[in-house]
Design an enzyme around this catalytic site. Structure first.
Site, PDB file in Angstrom:
ATOM      1  N   ASP A 228       0.793  -1.242   0.000  1.00  0.00           N
ATOM      2  CA  ASP A 228       0.000   0.000   0.000  1.00  0.00           C
ATOM      3  C   ASP A 228       0.828   1.296   0.000  1.00  0.00           C
ATOM      4  O   ASP A 228       0.324   2.338   0.423  1.00  0.00           O
ATOM      5  CB  ASP A 228      -0.941   0.036   1.214  1.00  0.00           C
ATOM      6  CG  ASP A 228      -1.867  -1.156   1.292  1.00  0.00           C
ATOM      7  OD1 ASP A 228      -1.970  -1.886   0.288  1.00  0.00           O
ATOM      8  OD2 ASP A 228      -2.489  -1.370   2.352  1.00  0.00           O
ATOM      9  N   GLU A 303      -6.721  -3.589  -4.651  1.00  0.00           N
ATOM     10  CA  GLU A 303      -7.459  -3.305  -3.418  1.00  0.00           C
ATOM     11  C   GLU A 303      -8.266  -2.012  -3.475  1.00  0.00           C
ATOM     12  O   GLU A 303      -9.455  -2.012  -3.174  1.00  0.00           O
ATOM     13  CB  GLU A 303      -6.520  -3.291  -2.208  1.00  0.00           C
ATOM     14  CG  GLU A 303      -7.232  -3.062  -0.891  1.00  0.00           C
ATOM     15  CD  GLU A 303      -6.282  -2.894   0.277  1.00  0.00           C
ATOM     16  OE1 GLU A 303      -6.753  -2.424   1.334  1.00  0.00           O
ATOM     17  OE2 GLU A 303      -5.097  -3.225   0.156  1.00  0.00           O
ATOM     18  N   GLU A 307      -7.797   5.080  -4.176  1.00  0.00           N
ATOM     19  CA  GLU A 307      -6.607   5.593  -3.509  1.00  0.00           C
ATOM     20  C   GLU A 307      -5.401   5.576  -4.450  1.00  0.00           C
ATOM     21  O   GLU A 307      -4.499   6.407  -4.314  1.00  0.00           O
ATOM     22  CB  GLU A 307      -6.325   4.781  -2.246  1.00  0.00           C
ATOM     23  CG  GLU A 307      -7.328   5.073  -1.135  1.00  0.00           C
ATOM     24  CD  GLU A 307      -7.025   4.311   0.138  1.00  0.00           C
ATOM     25  OE1 GLU A 307      -6.660   4.946   1.147  1.00  0.00           O
ATOM     26  OE2 GLU A 307      -7.166   3.069   0.129  1.00  0.00           O
TER      27      GLU A 307
END
Length: 323
Positions: A228, A303, A307
């Protein structure tokens, strides 16, 4: 077929091909010794378009065959399509076979900036002034009230930066300056390493990681194992972009440190030996991967596309504000 077994030790490559049609055999045979082992990527952008190129690296003689995904097929320039080989199904759509080691394509770029294309009405502007003043006053002054991990802290930081930007757009200089002050106060401990979970440079994988993530593989959403990163640091870079726009003197003083957040996930400099090229973004697939050094049961994943978009939008704004 469940496996292959060799009666003698071997070195080199084993190549398998799905023969979709008998006419594919000559082309597949001619390509059997041309093994792709990587590629050099170049990107050149102007105000309204971007040009991409991949120079595939090949080991061995012969003609390289590569499968083009649907988003390549409409854009590849001067592609030599090998339709006799047939097409292949994939989870991303039907793949078409192209011959050659050089791929080139271009994409149009939609002009974007810090603000939307349409200005709010006078009525909405007045309501925004009312709401942004409330939000600016609610930003905490106590640094201990902020999350200690880079993900949730980054989200809080970007939210405060967004409040500053909205206040600027609706001409509320008091709320803007208040929010800018909070963002700089919150940001500085993370830049000088005095926060409770300092960021450190990892010399093994060449990246910026949290201390907690480096010590515990599962802390901070696996941040220390490179899960991430574009999500986390995208929020930091968005805040840096807003500060570069609204408080350029502060941003200039901290430019080197701010650059590191962008370099970690959005580095485009081949000569930068401290960070890899586009850590998370997959030029061939056309998307990023959120999974880091973990083996997920369902393979790689993105995911959170929203973002990911925010991360690259933030990098764009940061470049816009600093160049």
């Amino acid at each position: 077929m469940s496996g292959l077994e060799s009666p003698i030790p071997m070195q080199g490559a084993v190549r398998l091909a799905l023969v979709a049609t008998p006419s594919a055999i000559p082309a597949l045979l001619s390509a059997r010794t041309a093994i792709p082992i990587g590629g050099d990527v170049s990107i050149n952008a102007t105000n309204d378009s971007a040009e991409f190129a991949i120079a595939w690296k090949v080991r061995g003689p012969g003609s390289l065959l590569m499968c083009a995904q649907p988003h390549h097929q409409h854009a590849l320039e001067n592609a030599e399509w090998m339709d006799d080989v047939g097409s292949y199904w994939s989870s991303k759509g039907t793949l078409r076979v192209a011959q050659g080691t050089n791929w080139q394509w271009s994409e149009s770029i939609e002009p974007i900036g810090f603000a939307g294309h349409a200005e709010p009405s006078a009525e909405h502007t007045e309501k925004l002034r009312e709401l942004v003043a409330i939000d600016a006053r609610a930003l905490p002054t106590d640094l201990h009230a902020l999350p200690p991990d880079p993900y949730f802290f980054g989200k809080a930081l970007a939210r405060a930066a967004r409040i500053a930007l909205i206040a600027d757009e609706v001409d509320d200089s008091h709320s803007r300056d208040m929010a800018v002050q909070r963002v700089t106060e919150w940001f500085e401990p993370w830049l000088n390493g005095t926060n409770s979970n300092p960021l450190v440079y990892d010399t093994e994988w060449f990246g910026l990681v949290s201390t907690a993530g480096l010590c515990d593989a599962h802390a901070d959403f696996g941040q220390g194992r490179y899960n991430d990163h574009h999500f986390h640091y995208g929020y930091f870079v968005y805040a840096a972009a807003v500060l570069a726009k609204l408080h350029p003197e502060w941003a200039a003083r901290h430019r080197d440190a701010l650059d590191v957040f962008a370099r970690d996930y959005c580095n485009l400099n081949y000569n930068d030996t401290a960070f890899p090229l586009l850590r998370c973004f997959d030029i061939y697939d056309g998307n990023s991967w959120a999974a880091g050094l973990f083996a997920f049961a369902d393979s790689r994943n993105q995911e959170s596309t929203s973002e990911a978009i925010n991360a690259y939008y933030a990098a764009y704004l940061y470049a816009l504000a600093t160049h």
